[in-house]
Scaffold this motif. Structure first.
Motif, PDB file in Angstrom:
ATOM      1  N   LYS A  84       1.496  -0.669   0.062  1.00 50.73           N
ATOM      2  CA  LYS A  84      -0.161  -0.193  -0.088  1.00 50.73           C
ATOM      3  C   LYS A  84       0.615   1.201  -0.425  1.00 50.73           C
ATOM      4  O   LYS A  84       2.328   1.129   0.224  1.00 50.73           O
ATOM      5  N   ASP A  85       0.519   2.374  -0.361  1.00 48.50           N
ATOM      6  CA  ASP A  85       1.630   3.511  -0.318  1.00 48.50           C
ATOM      7  C   ASP A  85       1.710   4.074   0.786  1.00 48.50           C
ATOM      8  O   ASP A  85       2.757   4.789   0.960  1.00 48.50           O
ATOM      9  N   TRP A  86       0.937   4.006   1.721  1.00 54.20           N
ATOM     10  CA  TRP A  86       0.882   4.369   3.222  1.00 54.20           C
ATOM     11  C   TRP A  86       2.196   3.941   3.619  1.00 54.20           C
ATOM     12  O   TRP A  86       3.383   4.875   4.231  1.00 54.20           O
ATOM     13  N   ILE A  87       1.755   2.596   3.488  1.00 54.12           N
ATOM     14  CA  ILE A  87       3.626   1.762   4.449  1.00 54.12           C
ATOM     15  C   ILE A  87       4.884   1.549   3.552  1.00 54.12           C
ATOM     16  O   ILE A  87       6.054   2.396   3.742  1.00 54.12           O
ATOM     17  N   PHE A  88       5.019   2.463   1.706  1.00 54.88           N
ATOM     18  CA  PHE A  88       5.658   2.956   1.080  1.00 54.88           C
ATOM     19  C   PHE A  88       6.376   4.711   0.775  1.00 54.88           C
ATOM     20  O   PHE A  88       7.833   4.427   1.787  1.00 54.88           O
ATOM     21  N   ARG A  89       5.736   5.245   1.065  1.00 50.19           N
ATOM     22  CA  ARG A  89       5.361   7.157   2.064  1.00 50.19           C
ATOM     23  C   ARG A  89       6.218   6.628   3.420  1.00 50.19           C
ATOM     24  O   ARG A  89       7.362   7.545   3.726  1.00 50.19           O
ATOM     25  N   ARG A  90       6.010   5.815   4.157  1.00 48.22           N
ATOM     26  CA  ARG A  90       6.913   5.620   6.300  1.00 48.22           C
ATOM     27  C   ARG A  90       8.172   5.207   5.371  1.00 48.22           C
ATOM     28  O   ARG A  90       8.956   5.568   6.275  1.00 48.22           O
ATOM     29  N   VAL A  91       8.384   4.288   4.637  1.00 43.97           N
ATOM     30  CA  VAL A  91       9.880   3.639   4.618  1.00 43.97           C
ATOM     31  C   VAL A  91      11.072   4.869   3.653  1.00 43.97           C
ATOM     32  O   VAL A  91      11.835   4.997   3.905  1.00 43.97           O
ATOM     33  N   TYR A  92       9.832   5.229   2.633  1.00 47.48           N
ATOM     34  CA  TYR A  92      10.562   6.396   1.873  1.00 47.48           C
ATOM     35  C   TYR A  92      10.294   7.438   2.267  1.00 47.48           C
ATOM     36  O   TYR A  92       9.549   8.100   1.277  1.00 47.48           O
ATOM     37  N   SER A  93      10.282   7.993   3.113  1.00 49.91           N
ATOM     38  CA  SER A  93      10.109   9.426   3.702  1.00 49.91           C
ATOM     39  C   SER A  93      10.620  11.044   3.307  1.00 49.91           C
ATOM     40  O   SER A  93       9.975  11.702   3.797  1.00 49.91           O
ATOM     41  N   SER A  94      11.757  10.360   2.812  1.00 55.51           N
ATOM     42  CA  SER A  94      12.237  12.064   2.709  1.00 55.51           C
ATOM     43  C   SER A  94      13.478  10.932   1.210  1.00 55.51           C
ATOM     44  O   SER A  94      13.632  10.365   1.393  1.00 55.51           O
ATOM     45  N   MET A  95      14.100  12.451   0.654  1.00 55.54           N
ATOM     46  CA  MET A  95      14.565  12.574  -0.062  1.00 55.54           C
ATOM     47  C   MET A  95      16.153  11.498   0.406  1.00 55.54           C
ATOM     48  O   MET A  95      16.772  10.908   0.092  1.00 55.54           O
ATOM     49  N   ASP A  96      16.395  11.858   1.452  1.00 54.48           N
ATOM     50  CA  ASP A  96      17.502  11.683   2.168  1.00 54.48           C
ATOM     51  C   ASP A  96      17.482   9.746   2.664  1.00 54.48           C
ATOM     52  O   ASP A  96      18.318   8.945   2.003  1.00 54.48           O
ATOM     53  N   ARG A  97      16.221   9.589   1.724  1.00 53.47           N
ATOM     54  CA  ARG A  97      15.984   7.988   2.758  1.00 53.47           C
ATOM     55  C   ARG A  97      15.770   7.484   1.024  1.00 53.47           C
ATOM     56  O   ARG A  97      14.791   6.147   1.246  1.00 53.47           O
ATOM     57  N   VAL A  98      16.381   7.702   0.135  1.00 56.43           N
ATOM     58  CA  VAL A  98      15.476   7.280  -1.086  1.00 56.43           C
ATOM     59  C   VAL A  98      16.110   5.993  -1.833  1.00 56.43           C
ATOM     60  O   VAL A  98      15.624   5.521  -2.086  1.00 56.43           O
ATOM     61  N   LEU A  99      17.210   5.756  -0.495  1.00 57.63           N
ATOM     62  CA  LEU A  99      17.803   4.570  -1.223  1.00 57.63           C
ATOM     63  C   LEU A  99      17.889   3.970  -0.006  1.00 57.63           C
ATOM     64  O   LEU A  99      18.989   2.939  -0.173  1.00 57.63           O
ATOM     65  N   VAL A 100      17.156   3.664   1.441  1.00 61.12           N
ATOM     66  CA  VAL A 100      17.303   2.767   2.458  1.00 61.12           C
ATOM     67  C   VAL A 100      16.783   1.536   2.120  1.00 61.12           C
ATOM     68  O   VAL A 100      17.493   0.886   3.200  1.00 61.12           O
ATOM     69  N   HIS A 101      16.133   1.084   1.120  1.00 65.05           N
ATOM     70  CA  HIS A 101      15.788   0.125   0.901  1.00 65.05           C
ATOM     71  C   HIS A 101      16.506   0.041  -0.593  1.00 65.05           C
ATOM     72  O   HIS A 101      15.635   0.370  -1.432  1.00 65.05           O
ATOM     73  N   SER A 102      17.639  -0.942  -0.836  1.00 63.49           N
ATOM     74  CA  SER A 102      17.448  -1.079  -2.128  1.00 63.49           C
ATOM     75  C   SER A 102      18.381  -2.558  -2.304  1.00 63.49           C
ATOM     76  O   SER A 102      18.790  -2.988  -1.484  1.00 63.49           O
ATOM     77  N   ALA A 103      17.941  -2.991  -3.889  1.00 60.91           N
ATOM     78  CA  ALA A 103      18.974  -4.269  -4.320  1.00 60.91           C
ATOM     79  C   ALA A 103      20.018  -3.752  -5.489  1.00 60.91           C
ATOM     80  O   ALA A 103      19.209  -3.187  -6.394  1.00 60.91           O
ATOM     81  N   SER A 104      21.552  -4.378  -5.981  1.00 55.62           N
ATOM     82  CA  SER A 104      22.229  -4.448  -7.042  1.00 55.62           C
ATOM     83  C   SER A 104      21.563  -4.089  -7.878  1.00 55.62           C
ATOM     84  O   SER A 104      22.009  -3.161  -9.162  1.00 55.62           O
ATOM     85  N   PHE A 105      20.846  -5.468  -8.441  1.00 60.01           N
ATOM     86  CA  PHE A 105      20.489  -5.640  -8.982  1.00 60.01           C
ATOM     87  C   PHE A 105      18.821  -5.992  -9.342  1.00 60.01           C
ATOM     88  O   PHE A 105      18.121  -5.964 -10.428  1.00 60.01           O
ATOM     89  N   GLY A 106      18.007  -5.533  -8.243  1.00 60.70           N
ATOM     90  CA  GLY A 106      16.448  -5.612  -8.759  1.00 60.70           C
ATOM     91  C   GLY A 106      16.363  -3.928 -10.642  1.00 60.70           C
ATOM     92  O   GLY A 106      16.701  -3.393 -10.146  1.00 60.70           O
ATOM     93  N   SER A 107      15.269  -4.472 -10.520  1.00 59.11           N
ATOM     94  CA  SER A 107      14.862  -3.940 -11.395  1.00 59.11           C
ATOM     95  C   SER A 107      15.606  -4.426 -13.129  1.00 59.11           C
ATOM     96  O   SER A 107      15.349  -3.578 -13.759  1.00 59.11           O
ATOM     97  N   ASN A 108      16.574  -5.338 -13.120  1.00 58.98           N
ATOM     98  CA  ASN A 108      17.257  -5.106 -14.127  1.00 58.98           C
ATOM     99  C   ASN A 108      16.154  -5.389 -15.424  1.00 58.98           C
ATOM    100  O   ASN A 108      15.927  -5.606 -15.329  1.00 58.98           O
ATOM    101  N   ALA A 109      17.407  -5.423 -16.017  1.00 64.72           N
ATOM    102  CA  ALA A 109      15.997  -5.266 -17.954  1.00 64.72           C
ATOM    103  C   ALA A 109      15.631  -6.362 -18.043  1.00 64.72           C
ATOM    104  O   ALA A 109      14.109  -6.618 -18.439  1.00 64.72           O
ATOM    105  N   GLN A 110      16.661  -7.755 -18.298  1.00 64.83           N
ATOM    106  CA  GLN A 110      15.824  -8.741 -18.201  1.00 64.83           C
ATOM    107  C   GLN A 110      15.310  -9.541 -17.261  1.00 64.83           C
ATOM    108  O   GLN A 110      14.162  -9.707 -17.507  1.00 64.83           O
ATOM    109  N   ALA A 111      15.660  -9.788 -16.001  1.00 66.58           N
ATOM    110  CA  ALA A 111      14.693  -9.640 -14.985  1.00 66.58           C
ATOM    111  C   ALA A 111      12.839  -9.927 -15.778  1.00 66.58           C
ATOM    112  O   ALA A 111      11.777  -9.854 -15.406  1.00 66.58           O
ATOM    113  N   MET A 112      12.581  -7.428 -15.641  1.00 72.24           N
ATOM    114  CA  MET A 112      11.813  -7.191 -15.872  1.00 72.24           C
ATOM    115  C   MET A 112      11.233  -7.398 -17.234  1.00 72.24           C
ATOM    116  O   MET A 112       9.580  -8.141 -16.871  1.00 72.24           O
ATOM    117  N   ALA A 113      11.768  -7.417 -18.213  1.00 73.91           N
ATOM    118  CA  ALA A 113      11.424  -8.245 -19.318  1.00 73.91           C
ATOM    119  C   ALA A 113      10.870  -9.888 -19.141  1.00 73.91           C
ATOM    120  O   ALA A 113       9.816  -9.823 -19.681  1.00 73.91           O
TER     121      ALA A 113
END
Length: 465
Positions: A285-314
């Motif tokens: 839900k949107d409100w959960i993501f907004r709590r996690v990514y609550s500011s620009m300072d926290r833009v990378l507070v949860h990420s994955a090096s290979f997440g969203s790579n083009a091959q996986a998305m395709a």
């Protein structure tokens, strides 16, 4: 570099020269217990190629796959649409994983996934089912400000440290403590859920709508009432659909079998990959993501090096397209009903066969204590050595004699789990039911190679104590 330059990497030549060393290489450099286990149960096969729901060995013998790579191969192996999508994305030479831009494929795949869960708003892409669960656990704790996660006995949510904390099997947890604060309740136990929520420190309950271990479904009404209890205590419901999602149970998600269920977070993976590029997704839900990514300072507070790579998305986009075009969900529902019906008709015929259960093409075949004295004495010997040996005795001849790959559903369980590719049809149902009937006939005859193998398993189990 010339084509005949010895420095060229030639994968086909490498496999031709070294492929026969596969079991020795694993023994020397990887998990040395895996080849040992495969040889013990006679599963040390050499498969040369695969397509759809079948493997072939070097002699051209076909093997029916009723395991689907633990659910990864929802569309079977090497589906042409997914293959083409991967060739296309590689040929496009996209500027992938720059980390400082927004590529279109992740957004398009998120849009497609969310269309199947209209109450959810956003997606985080990782690389596996356990990463999807890790994401959900972190997001739930951040969104609620609470530390404790509830899970169900006999659950399986992955093997990284966070997901291991909500694993309901001690055999996986032993030796890796301390883990995150957690509490197990029995699947369906609303009183236990109510009691734990009353302590005020619960962030979420994570649950498989149908447990992979043993193929046990949540009791009717449990998820709906659990959701109400959780929300009444400002806690979240997490649906782990890593194995059950994307049509496996005859609906796109298994939680959709019950009206009114709207999990706050949903974890998917496995079949979304098309069997090619690992991918996991956490929908929320949107409100959960907004709590996690609550500011620009926290833009990378949860990420994955290979997440969203083009091959996986395709691959994910191609999988969803195939599911729609080939009506995979309806096909899984129809074929699963036929397979359960055919197997269920055998329960009254065989005293060792206790129950056939499940939904769609996620089916559990449970064996139980027989009534006749001769079979009961043999059953007792097996149970004394190690629970689960009889189910293994069924799995082995299915592969050795009938060339059908299956699995025992969990450690110390007399249950076989069937999770075949969702593309199987009536011919595969006929082949499995015919083979299973022969194996059960052999088991009830009290003789034959099956019980001889059972004695070998008993000796092995005693030796491993």
């Amino acid at each position: 570099m010339k084509d005949d330059d010895p420095k060229d990497f030639d994968l086909a030549r490498l496999l031709a020269e070294r492929g026969a060393e596969r079991y020795e290489l694993h023994t020397r450099y990887l998990n040395h217990q895996l080849p040992r286990m495969l040889r013990t149960i006679g599963f040390d096969k050499v498969y040369e190629r695969a397509e759809g729901a079948y493997f072939w060995d070097a002699d051209g013998n076909d093997y029916l796959d009723m395991l689907a790579g633990f659910g990864v191969m929802g569309l079977g192996r090497h589906h042409p649409v997914v293959r083409k999508a991967l060739h296309d994305v590689l040929d496009a030479s996209l500027a992938d994983l720059t980390r400082f831009d927004c590529q279109p494929l992740p957004g398009l795949l998120a849009e497609k996934l969310l269309a199947h869960s209209p109450h959810l708003d956003r997606v985080f892409f990782g690389n596996s089912g356990t990463e999807a669960v890790e994401t959900a656990l972190k997001f739930a704790r951040r969104a609620t400000g609470r530390p404790r996660i509830l899970h169900c006995s006999h659950s399986f949510h992955g093997l990284t440290t966070g997901s291991l904390s909500v694993n309901g099997e001690d055999g996986f947890r032993d030796g890796f403590a301390p883990l995150l604060p957690d509490t197990a309740i029995d699947l369906g136990d609303l009183d236990a859920l109510r009691r734990e929520l009353g302590r005020g420190d619960v962030a979420a309950l994570i649950v498989e709508p149908i447990q992979g271990k043993g193929v046990h479904s949540a009791p009717p009404g449990f998820l709906r009432e659990a959701q109400e209890l959780l929300h009444g205590h400002k806690a979240l419901l997490i649906a782990d659909e890593v194995q059950t999602g994307l049509g496996r149970t005859g609906d796109f998600y298994a939680y959709q079998h019950e009206e009114g269920i709207e999990p706050d977070l949903v974890c998917v993976a496995k079949a979304l990959s098309g069997g090619y590029v690992p991918v996991g997704a956490t929908l929320g839900k949107d409100w959960i993501f907004r709590r996690v990514y609550s500011s620009m300072d926290r833009v990378l507070v949860h990420s994955a090096s290979f997440g969203s790579n083009a091959q996986a998305m395709a691959a994910g986009l191609a999988v969803l397209a195939v599911m729609e075009d080939e009506q995979i969900v309806a096909r899984a529902r129809r074929t699963g009903h036929l397979l359960r019906e055919r197997l269920g008709a055998l329960v009254d015929r065989y005293e060792l066969l206790h129950e056939v259960r499940g939904r769609g093409l996620m089916i559990g075949i449970e064996f139980g204590r027989p009534s006749s004295l001769k079979l009961r004495s043999r059953w007792t010997v097996l149970q004394a050595a190690r629970k689960g040996l009889f189910a293994q005795m069924v799995v082995v001849p299915l592969l050795r004699k009938h060339r059908i790959l299956t699995q025992v559903s969990g450690d110390h369980m007399e249950v076989i789990k069937l999770i075949p590719p969702l593309v199987i049809g009536e011919p595969e149902v006929d082949r499995f039911v015919g083979a299973f009937t022969e194996v059960m006939d052999d088991a009830h005859s009290g003789g034959g190679l099956m019980w001889d193998f059972g004695r070998t398993l008993v000796k092995q189990a005693v030796a491993n104590r």
